[in-house]
Enzyme design. Structure first.
Site, PDB file in Angstrom:
ATOM      1  N   SER A   1       0.805  -1.226   0.000  1.00 33.97           N
ATOM      2  CA  SER A   1       0.000   0.000   0.000  1.00 33.97           C
ATOM      3  C   SER A   1       0.838   1.276   0.000  1.00 33.97           C
ATOM      4  CB  SER A   1      -0.963   0.020   1.187  1.00 33.97           C
ATOM      5  OG  SER A   1      -0.267   0.240   2.396  1.00 33.97           O
TER       6      SER A   1
ATOM      7  N   LYS B   1       1.241   4.455   7.124  1.00 31.76           N
ATOM      8  CA  LYS B   1       0.551   5.325   6.162  1.00 31.76           C
ATOM      9  C   LYS B   1       1.032   6.763   6.377  1.00 31.76           C
ATOM     10  CE  LYS B   1      -2.489   2.266   4.522  1.00 31.76           C
ATOM     11  NZ  LYS B   1      -1.740   1.061   4.808  1.00 31.76           N
TER      12      LYS B   1
END
Length: 140
Positions: A60, A96
């Site tokens: 991701s 993230k």
């Protein structure tokens, strides 16, 4: 993600430094021997007691953080919007980019456009575990 590995307090890696910068444009003749040593710990670690290694897993955050990259994470760095963080969301670790909009809505953003951003609902529990300060990945 795997659990973090604490930085060994005795760890110090010093390596030779080439006497000239490596040109990214046209080649430059370089000397064949290093002139000094550089301590990687001195340049990569701000606070040994607050610094951990994490191994990244998943895609991701590609291409910025490839699967298997080694992350240097500092728990003493203040997490501010725009920084990449290791966060605990509802008991699960994730890496993230931290984003907070004008209304205060927190979003953990993926770098890979094929993955959704994680918009945190009001009742979600999120804690920033630490801030990624360096990413070590093999050259491709």
């Amino acid at each position: 993600m795997q659990n973090p590995e604490p930085l060994l307090l005795t760890l110090d890696v010093s390596l030779p430094v080439a006497p000239e910068a490596a040109q990214c444009g046209f080649p430059s003749p370089a000397q064949d021997y290093p002139t000094e040593e550089l301590s990687l710990v001195e340049h990569l670690i701000r606070d040994r007691a607050a610094t951990y290694f994490w191994r990244a897993a998943g895609r991701s955050m590609e291409p910025l953080i490839p699967d298997g990259a080694l992350l240097i994470v500092d728990r003493g760095v203040t997490p501010v919007p725009g920084r990449i963080v290791v966060a605990i969301v509802d008991g699960e670790y994730t890496v993230k980019r931290l984003h907070v909009d004008q209304s205060g809505q927190v979003t953990l953003r993926a770098e890979n456009p094929g993955f959704p951003h994680l918009v945190l609902p009001e009742l979600s529990e999120m804690t920033v575990w630490g801030v990624v300060t360096f990413i070590i990945s093999p050259a491709s």
